[in-house]
Design a protein around this motif. Structure first.
Motif, PDB file in Angstrom:
ATOM      1  N   VAL A   1       0.838  -1.205   0.000  1.00  0.00           N
ATOM      2  CA  VAL A   1       0.000   0.000   0.000  1.00  0.00           C
ATOM      3  C   VAL A   1       0.868   1.249   0.000  1.00  0.00           C
ATOM      4  CG1 VAL A   1      -1.716   1.301   1.308  1.00  0.00           C
ATOM      5  CG2 VAL A   1      -1.933  -1.180   1.115  1.00  0.00           C
ATOM      6  N   ARG A   2       1.886   1.274   0.847  1.00  0.00           N
ATOM      7  CA  ARG A   2       2.776   2.437   0.915  1.00  0.00           C
ATOM      8  C   ARG A   2       3.434   2.714  -0.428  1.00  0.00           C
ATOM      9  NH1 ARG A   2       7.431   0.654   4.031  1.00  0.00           N
ATOM     10  NH2 ARG A   2       8.010  -0.132   1.965  1.00  0.00           N
ATOM     11  N   ASP A   3       3.959   1.672  -1.053  1.00  0.00           N
ATOM     12  CA  ASP A   3       4.678   1.865  -2.318  1.00  0.00           C
ATOM     13  C   ASP A   3       3.734   2.308  -3.433  1.00  0.00           C
ATOM     14  OD1 ASP A   3       6.949   1.117  -0.985  1.00  0.00           O
ATOM     15  OD2 ASP A   3       7.038  -0.915  -1.837  1.00  0.00           O
ATOM     16  N   GLU A   4       2.530   1.749  -3.469  1.00  0.00           N
ATOM     17  CA  GLU A   4       1.584   2.158  -4.516  1.00  0.00           C
ATOM     18  C   GLU A   4       1.172   3.619  -4.335  1.00  0.00           C
ATOM     19  OE1 GLU A   4      -1.734  -0.396  -5.099  1.00  0.00           O
ATOM     20  OE2 GLU A   4      -0.520  -2.010  -5.960  1.00  0.00           O
ATOM     21  N   ILE A   5       0.931   4.012  -3.093  1.00  0.00           N
ATOM     22  CA  ILE A   5       0.584   5.415  -2.841  1.00  0.00           C
ATOM     23  C   ILE A   5       1.732   6.328  -3.236  1.00  0.00           C
ATOM     24  CG2 ILE A   5       0.091   7.114  -1.034  1.00  0.00           C
ATOM     25  CD1 ILE A   5      -1.415   4.906   0.462  1.00  0.00           C
ATOM     26  N   THR A   6       2.944   5.973  -2.830  1.00  0.00           N
ATOM     27  CA  THR A   6       4.115   6.797  -3.142  1.00  0.00           C
ATOM     28  C   THR A   6       4.308   6.941  -4.642  1.00  0.00           C
ATOM     29  OG1 THR A   6       5.222   6.141  -1.095  1.00  0.00           O
ATOM     30  CG2 THR A   6       6.615   7.004  -2.849  1.00  0.00           C
TER      31      THR A   6
ATOM     32  N   GLN B   1      -9.305   2.176 -11.931  1.00  0.00           N
ATOM     33  CA  GLN B   1     -10.711   2.352 -11.603  1.00  0.00           C
ATOM     34  C   GLN B   1     -11.196   1.141 -10.809  1.00  0.00           C
ATOM     35  OE1 GLN B   1     -13.148   3.453 -14.954  1.00  0.00           O
ATOM     36  NE2 GLN B   1     -11.509   4.666 -15.866  1.00  0.00           N
ATOM     37  N   LYS B   2     -12.270   1.308 -10.049  1.00  0.00           N
ATOM     38  CA  LYS B   2     -12.683   0.261  -9.120  1.00  0.00           C
ATOM     39  C   LYS B   2     -13.177  -1.005  -9.798  1.00  0.00           C
ATOM     40  CE  LYS B   2     -17.318   2.183  -8.308  1.00  0.00           C
ATOM     41  NZ  LYS B   2     -18.209   2.742  -7.261  1.00  0.00           N
ATOM     42  N   THR B   3     -13.604  -0.906 -11.064  1.00  0.00           N
ATOM     43  CA  THR B   3     -14.053  -2.106 -11.765  1.00  0.00           C
ATOM     44  C   THR B   3     -12.954  -2.739 -12.608  1.00  0.00           C
ATOM     45  OG1 THR B   3     -14.881  -0.719 -13.578  1.00  0.00           O
ATOM     46  CG2 THR B   3     -16.459  -1.338 -11.850  1.00  0.00           C
ATOM     47  N   ASP B   4     -11.761  -2.153 -12.579  1.00  0.00           N
ATOM     48  CA  ASP B   4     -10.635  -2.682 -13.360  1.00  0.00           C
ATOM     49  C   ASP B   4      -9.882  -3.698 -12.507  1.00  0.00           C
ATOM     50  OD1 ASP B   4      -8.671  -3.152 -15.160  1.00  0.00           O
ATOM     51  OD2 ASP B   4      -7.800  -1.139 -15.134  1.00  0.00           O
ATOM     52  N   HIS B   5     -10.474  -4.877 -12.357  1.00  0.00           N
ATOM     53  CA  HIS B   5      -9.933  -5.862 -11.428  1.00  0.00           C
ATOM     54  C   HIS B   5      -8.644  -6.503 -11.920  1.00  0.00           C
ATOM     55  CE1 HIS B   5     -13.574  -5.293  -9.220  1.00  0.00           C
ATOM     56  NE2 HIS B   5     -14.330  -5.797 -10.172  1.00  0.00           N
ATOM     57  N   GLY B   6      -8.373  -6.422 -13.198  1.00  0.00           N
ATOM     58  CA  GLY B   6      -7.140  -7.008 -13.724  1.00  0.00           C
ATOM     59  C   GLY B   6      -6.059  -5.985 -13.977  1.00  0.00           C
ATOM     60  N   SER B   7      -6.181  -4.826 -13.374  1.00  0.00           N
ATOM     61  CA  SER B   7      -5.250  -3.731 -13.643  1.00  0.00           C
ATOM     62  C   SER B   7      -3.832  -4.057 -13.196  1.00  0.00           C
ATOM     63  CB  SER B   7      -5.716  -2.456 -12.927  1.00  0.00           C
ATOM     64  OG  SER B   7      -4.751  -1.446 -13.033  1.00  0.00           O
TER      65      SER B   7
ATOM     66  N   SER C   1      -2.489  -1.344  -9.981  1.00  0.00           N
ATOM     67  CA  SER C   1      -2.621  -1.562  -8.545  1.00  0.00           C
ATOM     68  C   SER C   1      -3.006  -3.001  -8.257  1.00  0.00           C
ATOM     69  CB  SER C   1      -3.673  -0.617  -7.954  1.00  0.00           C
ATOM     70  OG  SER C   1      -3.893  -0.890  -6.585  1.00  0.00           O
ATOM     71  N   ARG C   2      -2.451  -3.553  -7.190  1.00  0.00           N
ATOM     72  CA  ARG C   2      -2.847  -4.879  -6.719  1.00  0.00           C
ATOM     73  C   ARG C   2      -3.930  -4.780  -5.652  1.00  0.00           C
ATOM     74  NH1 ARG C   2       2.158  -7.662  -4.435  1.00  0.00           N
ATOM     75  NH2 ARG C   2       0.536  -9.177  -3.825  1.00  0.00           N
ATOM     76  N   GLN C   3      -4.258  -3.561  -5.252  1.00  0.00           N
ATOM     77  CA  GLN C   3      -5.285  -3.381  -4.238  1.00  0.00           C
ATOM     78  C   GLN C   3      -6.682  -3.521  -4.847  1.00  0.00           C
ATOM     79  OE1 GLN C   3      -4.526  -0.267  -1.147  1.00  0.00           O
ATOM     80  NE2 GLN C   3      -2.978   0.407  -2.594  1.00  0.00           N
ATOM     81  N   TYR C   4      -7.638  -3.658  -3.952  1.00  0.00           N
ATOM     82  CA  TYR C   4      -9.004  -3.939  -4.383  1.00  0.00           C
ATOM     83  C   TYR C   4      -9.809  -2.685  -4.697  1.00  0.00           C
ATOM     84  CZ  TYR C   4     -13.876  -5.438  -4.009  1.00  0.00           C
ATOM     85  OH  TYR C   4     -15.199  -5.664  -4.245  1.00  0.00           O
ATOM     86  N   SER C   5     -10.524  -2.728  -5.781  1.00  0.00           N
ATOM     87  CA  SER C   5     -11.677  -1.876  -6.085  1.00  0.00           C
ATOM     88  C   SER C   5     -11.553  -0.396  -5.742  1.00  0.00           C
ATOM     89  CB  SER C   5     -12.918  -2.443  -5.372  1.00  0.00           C
ATOM     90  OG  SER C   5     -14.088  -1.801  -5.836  1.00  0.00           O
ATOM     91  N   GLY C   6     -10.601   0.266  -6.370  1.00  0.00           N
ATOM     92  CA  GLY C   6     -10.517   1.715  -6.215  1.00  0.00           C
ATOM     93  C   GLY C   6      -9.786   2.205  -4.997  1.00  0.00           C
ATOM     94  N   SER C   7      -9.224   1.305  -4.206  1.00  0.00           N
ATOM     95  CA  SER C   7      -8.563   1.741  -2.973  1.00  0.00           C
ATOM     96  C   SER C   7      -7.452   2.751  -3.244  1.00  0.00           C
ATOM     97  CB  SER C   7      -7.988   0.535  -2.217  1.00  0.00           C
ATOM     98  OG  SER C   7      -9.013  -0.228  -1.627  1.00  0.00           O
ATOM     99  N   LEU C   8      -6.656   2.500  -4.287  1.00  0.00           N
ATOM    100  CA  LEU C   8      -5.538   3.398  -4.561  1.00  0.00           C
ATOM    101  C   LEU C   8      -6.026   4.797  -4.924  1.00  0.00           C
ATOM    102  CD1 LEU C   8      -2.497   3.814  -4.851  1.00  0.00           C
ATOM    103  CD2 LEU C   8      -2.667   2.959  -7.194  1.00  0.00           C
ATOM    104  N   PHE C   9      -7.086   4.892  -5.695  1.00  0.00           N
ATOM    105  CA  PHE C   9      -7.643   6.204  -6.029  1.00  0.00           C
ATOM    106  C   PHE C   9      -8.048   6.951  -4.763  1.00  0.00           C
ATOM    107  CE2 PHE C   9     -11.479   8.792  -6.796  1.00  0.00           C
ATOM    108  CZ  PHE C   9     -10.953   9.737  -7.659  1.00  0.00           C
TER     109      PHE C   9
END
Length: 207
Positions: free
Chosen positions: A33-38, A156-162, A165-173
C-alpha cells in the motif's frame, strides 16, 4: 462450509472462509500500500493541484459531492476547508442550500461516470457554479464538466485485472485522493497567518 478455529460461519451467506493474517502478511501489504501510494502520488501534476487550490481561494461557498469511499474522503476534506474558515456544504444534507453562480462544487469519481456525481456537476454548471474534479479518466463526462481537473493515475474500481494496482476496487484512487486533498489544505493553510489554535476554534463543539 468448514469453519476455521475460532471462526463462526454464517450458513446463510456465501462468504468464503478467511484464514487469519500473519504478521508477515500484514507487513508485506503495508509495504504494498505504501509503495503504490508513493508511486502514484509522484505522478500527480502539481499544476493541476495548484489550479484546483486556486479555485478554493477565489471565495464563494464550497459544495462537496461524492459517492461511496470517495465521498467519505471529500467529507474529510470539507472539514479541513471549514477549519480554514470557508463556508462548506455537503450535497444531500437537508440544510444544504442551492448552489449558485460564484460557488464551487468539489467532486470526485474514479471512473468519472458516477451518475449522482455527474448529475451534481451538470446541475452546478447550469447554475453558473465552478466545478473542481478528481478522477482517473480525463475523457470522462465529469472531466468534461470541470473547470479545474486533477487526474489521479490509479486503477478504476471495476478494473480488477489492472497492472496499476494490486489493491481492491478503487482503494488506490481513494488513498491518493486523501493525500491530494490534505496537501491542498496544507498549502492553503501555509499561505495564511492563522495558527492551529485559531483553526481549532472552528471545530465542531456539538459532537
Amino acid at each position: 462450509m468448514t469453519a476455521l478455529k475460532g471462526q463462526t460461519v454464517n450458513p446463510t451467506t456465501d462468504a468464503p472462509a478467511i484464514a487469519p493474517a500473519t504478521e508477515s502478511d500484514v507487513l508485506r501489504n503495508i509495504s504494498l500500500v505504501r509503495d503504490e501510494i508513493t508511486n502514484t502520488a509522484a505522478k500527480l501534476d502539481a499544476r493541476e493541484l495548484a489550479g484546483l487550490a486556486a479555485h478554493l481561494s477565489q471565495g464563494g461557498r464550497v459544495f462537496v459531492a461524492g459517492a461511496g469511499r470517495s465521498g467519505l474522503v471529500l467529507r474529510m476534506a470539507a472539514m479541513r476547508l471549514m477549519h480554514l474558515g470557508l463556508t462548506v456544504h455537503i450535497a444531500g444534507d437537508t440544510t444544504t442550500p442551492a448552489i449558485t453562480s460564484g460557488d464551487l462544487l468539489l467532486v470526485a469519481s474514479g471512473s468519472g461516470t458516477t451518475s449522482g456525481v455527474v448529475k451534481s456537476a451538470e446541475t452546478a454548471a447550469k447554475a453558473g457554479a465552478r466545478i473542481a474534479a478528481f478522477t482517473t479518466n480525463p475523457d470522462s463526462p465529469l472531466a468534461g464538466l470541470a473547470d479545474a481537473l486533477v487526474i489521479i493515475p490509479a486503477a478504476q474500481k471495476t478494473d480488477h485485472g489492472s497492472s496499476v494496482s494490486r489493491q481492491y476496487s478503487g482503494s488506490l484512487f481513494e488513498q491518493v485522493l486523501f493525500l491530494a486533498t490534505e496537501a491542498i489544505f496544507q498549502s492553503l493553510w501555509d499561505n495564511t497567518d492563522e495558527p492551529a489554535e485559531d483553526l481549532w476554534l472552528r471545530h465542531a463543539n456539538l459532537e
